[in-house]
Design an enzyme around this catalytic site. Structure first.
Site, PDB file in Angstrom:
ATOM      1  N   GLU A 157       0.795  -1.222   0.000  1.00 35.12           N
ATOM      2  CA  GLU A 157       0.000   0.000   0.000  1.00 35.12           C
ATOM      3  C   GLU A 157       0.832   1.279   0.000  1.00 35.12           C
ATOM      4  O   GLU A 157       0.775   2.070   0.957  1.00 35.12           O
ATOM      5  CB  GLU A 157      -0.948   0.019   1.216  1.00 35.12           C
ATOM      6  CG  GLU A 157      -1.949  -1.114   1.225  1.00 35.12           C
ATOM      7  CD  GLU A 157      -3.072  -0.914   2.251  1.00 35.12           C
ATOM      8  OE1 GLU A 157      -3.030   0.085   2.991  1.00 35.12           O
ATOM      9  OE2 GLU A 157      -3.987  -1.733   2.293  1.00 35.12           O
ATOM     10  N   GLU A 182      -5.166  -8.585   1.252  1.00 35.77           N
ATOM     11  CA  GLU A 182      -5.820  -8.254   2.531  1.00 35.77           C
ATOM     12  C   GLU A 182      -7.305  -8.069   2.289  1.00 35.77           C
ATOM     13  O   GLU A 182      -7.707  -7.429   1.318  1.00 35.77           O
ATOM     14  CB  GLU A 182      -5.299  -6.948   3.162  1.00 35.77           C
ATOM     15  CG  GLU A 182      -3.920  -7.027   3.733  1.00 35.77           C
ATOM     16  CD  GLU A 182      -3.452  -5.691   4.322  1.00 35.77           C
ATOM     17  OE1 GLU A 182      -4.296  -4.856   4.725  1.00 35.77           O
ATOM     18  OE2 GLU A 182      -2.222  -5.491   4.366  1.00 35.77           O
TER      19      GLU A 182
HETATM   20  C1  PNW Z   1      -4.165  -1.533   5.578  1.00 30.73           C
HETATM   21  N1  PNW Z   1      -6.994   4.344   4.937  1.00 30.73           N
HETATM   22  O1  PNW Z   1      -4.099  -0.217   6.076  1.00 30.73           O
HETATM   23  C2  PNW Z   1      -2.819  -2.112   5.971  1.00 30.73           C
HETATM   24  O2  PNW Z   1      -2.128  -2.779   4.947  1.00 30.73           O
HETATM   25  C3  PNW Z   1      -2.848  -2.912   7.231  1.00 30.73           C
HETATM   26  O3  PNW Z   1      -1.584  -2.853   7.850  1.00 30.73           O
HETATM   27  C4  PNW Z   1      -3.966  -2.408   8.130  1.00 30.73           C
HETATM   28  O4  PNW Z   1      -3.935  -2.984   9.404  1.00 30.73           O
HETATM   29  C5  PNW Z   1      -5.274  -2.708   7.403  1.00 30.73           C
HETATM   30  O5  PNW Z   1      -5.293  -2.155   6.104  1.00 30.73           O
HETATM   31  C6  PNW Z   1      -6.515  -2.250   8.144  1.00 30.73           C
HETATM   32  O6  PNW Z   1      -6.525  -0.857   8.252  1.00 30.73           O
HETATM   33  C7  PNW Z   1      -4.878   0.854   5.741  1.00 30.73           C
HETATM   34  O7  PNW Z   1      -6.871   5.307   5.715  1.00 30.73           O
HETATM   35  C8  PNW Z   1      -4.813   1.943   6.605  1.00 30.73           C
HETATM   36  O8  PNW Z   1      -7.749   4.416   3.940  1.00 30.73           O
HETATM   37  C9  PNW Z   1      -5.504   3.088   6.346  1.00 30.73           C
HETATM   38  C10 PNW Z   1      -6.278   3.166   5.205  1.00 30.73           C
HETATM   39  C11 PNW Z   1      -6.357   2.086   4.328  1.00 30.73           C
HETATM   40  C12 PNW Z   1      -5.645   0.921   4.604  1.00 30.73           C
END
Ligand code: PNW
Length: 462
Positions: A163, A368
């Site tokens: 990401e 994921e």
């Molecule tokens: C992903 N947003 O994070 C990550 O790859 C993981 O480490 C995380 O725990 C998981 O999704 C759940 O959040 C994100 O703000 C964090 O849009 C923030 C965002 C999207 C994905």
């Protein structure tokens, strides 16, 4: 509904979210150590100092994975364990930990899927400019070569970056993630250096890992649905910044017109050097996609309160959407997860099918997918029917896409364990296994038993 055997069913974690032992065996500090120890950055002042104590509980956690019958396990390697300052000596004890993890997985018949960068940049590199500096991309390629040479004979699938959208826009735009820098052009500069790191990293991996290992990258590709007459223009701007800015250079060899036009008032992309795009465009064997929710967008007409239901309101200092600050993110109908994210399995189907049509020869993996809910322990059990329902409906959508011709090789439920959910700390629980943060004991939830049964039978009662 039956899930094909060709679809590996696994689970995923990331180093900083579960390992703890942040000073063990020569590990250097990362930007997330610094950020989480800065008051006001993470909810409740939580840090990854202990996290799930996975570093010390490795063997028990491996047994837990085996008891669930996981076919594959997606983990990340902590860069500051391998090269503590990011540019100096290599730490053999760090490599040894991941070597033990990989051997432990293989001994239990679980395929190792390794991510090189899940956001824990060595602080030493941040001090030298972090992702605002192109030198960081070169350090990343060196790290990829070191990790690949040490572990590359046993890893099933490599991922360069997890990401990069989050790394760039939350890390160097809104400041919600480490290193907490705010700005507009800064996040696009970070985007480009992350793209360059990916391209150089793929080349470094290819030169050292066993040829049968797949090389990939993981993106949190956005699905935005248009609302009203300005919806399509808003979708174009959002997808330019979220998806095209990565897929364009990495897979098609260019920053496309939608990116250039959306960011025209922000940057002239002068930091893109001659030859960079040729380095960035590298064939990958699999494209990793993280999928959680969708958004609904239109252009703000300047009247009334601007809606920012994605939780990323721009401030005077920074924004998550440089050049698209005029996009409104509208509230989505429920139900929502504990993150406030809507539940939209059709979005996963739509995303997978659009990628399949765009890149028919490129296999996909859902690296994921999962949900946080306010789990409760009652009589020593966690009954989490909402999570089971979430997983079941998304797997059904995925099976439908496979039935319609999409080549999907894997599905990795996020997450094996409750863990450090970045800016939310330990307050959000994504695990199919509960972690008691007082005792660090693991308790499989009902969803873990459901997932284990599914892996065994492949029968989806949807
Ligand atoms: C992903 N947003 O994070 C990550 O790859 C993981 O480490 C995380 O725990 C998981 O999704 C759940 O959040 C994100 O703000 C964090 O849009 C923030 C965002 C999207 C994905």
């Amino acid at each position: 509904m039956r899930l094909p055997r060709s679809l590996l069913l696994g689970s995923a974690t990331a180093a900083y979210q579960i390992e703890g032992s942040v000073a063990a065996d020569g590990r250097g500090p990362s930007i997330w150590d610094t950020f989480s120890h800065t008051p006001g950055r993470v909810a409740h002042g939580d840090t990854g100092d202990v996290a799930d104590d996975h570093y010390r509980r490795l063997d028990a956690d491996l047994d837990l994975m085996a008891s669930l019958g996981l076919e594959a396990y997606r983990f990340s390697i902590a860069w500051p364990r391998i090269r503590p300052t990011g540019s100096g000596a290599v730490e053999q004890r760090g490599l040894d930990f991941y070597s033990r993890l990989i051997d432990g997985l293989l001994a239990r018949g679980i395929k190792p899927v390794a991510t090189l960068y899940h956001w824990d940049l060595p602080q030493g590199l941040e001090d030298a400019g972090g992702w605002l500096s192109r030198a960081t991309a070169e350090r990343f390629a060196e790290y990829a070569a070191i990790a690949g040479a040490a572990l590359g004979d046993r890893v099933h699938q490599w991922t360069t970056l997890n990401e990069p959208w989050c790394s760039a826009y939350l890390g160097y735009g809104s400041g919600a993630h480490a290193p907490g820098i705010t700005g507009r052009e800064s996040s696009l500069r970070a985007v480009h250096h992350l793209n360059l790191a990916h391209g150089l990293g793929v080349q470094a991996l290819r030169s050292v890992v066993t040829p049968s290992a797949a090389v990939s990258v993981t993106h949190n590709l956005h699905v935005a649905r248009p609302e009203g007459p300005t919806g399509e223009a808003a979708v174009r701007a959002v997808l330019a910044l979220a998806n095209e800015v990565f897929l364009g250079p990495q897979l098609d060899g260019e920053y496309p017109a939608s990116v250039i036009e959306t960011t025209a008032g922000v940057t002239d992309w002068g930091f893109v050097a001659e030859g960079d795009l040729a380095h960035i465009r590298q064939p990958v064997d699999v494209l990793g996609v993280n999928y959680y929710a969708t958004s609904r967008v239109r252009l703000w007409d300047g009247s009334g309160e601007r809606q920012t239901a994605d939780g990323h309101a721009p401030s005077d200092e920074g924004t998550t959407w440089p050049g698209a600050e005029h996009v409104e993110f509208l509230p989505q109908p429920g139900p929502h997860t504990a993150m406030g994210w809507n539940i939209d399995p059709d979005g996963l189907y739509d995303l997978v099918m659009s990628l399949h049509r765009r890149y028919p020869a490129l296999p996909l993996a859902i690296t994921e997918n999962g949900a946080a809910f306010d789990d409760r322990v009652a009589d020593g059990e966690v009954d989490d029917p909402e999570r089971i329902d979430y997983l079941r409906r998304h797997l059904a959508a995925l099976a439908r896409a496979v039935g319609d011709g999409a080549d999907v090789r894997g599905y990795y439920q996020w997450s094996l364990l409750d863990n450090f959910e970045w800016a939310y700390g330990y307050s959000k629980r994504f695990g199919i296994v509960r972690v008691d943060y007082d005792t660090l004991e693991r308790l499989p939830k009902a969803s873990a038993r459901w997932y284990a049964d599914l892996i065994r039978t492949r029968e989806l009662d949807a």
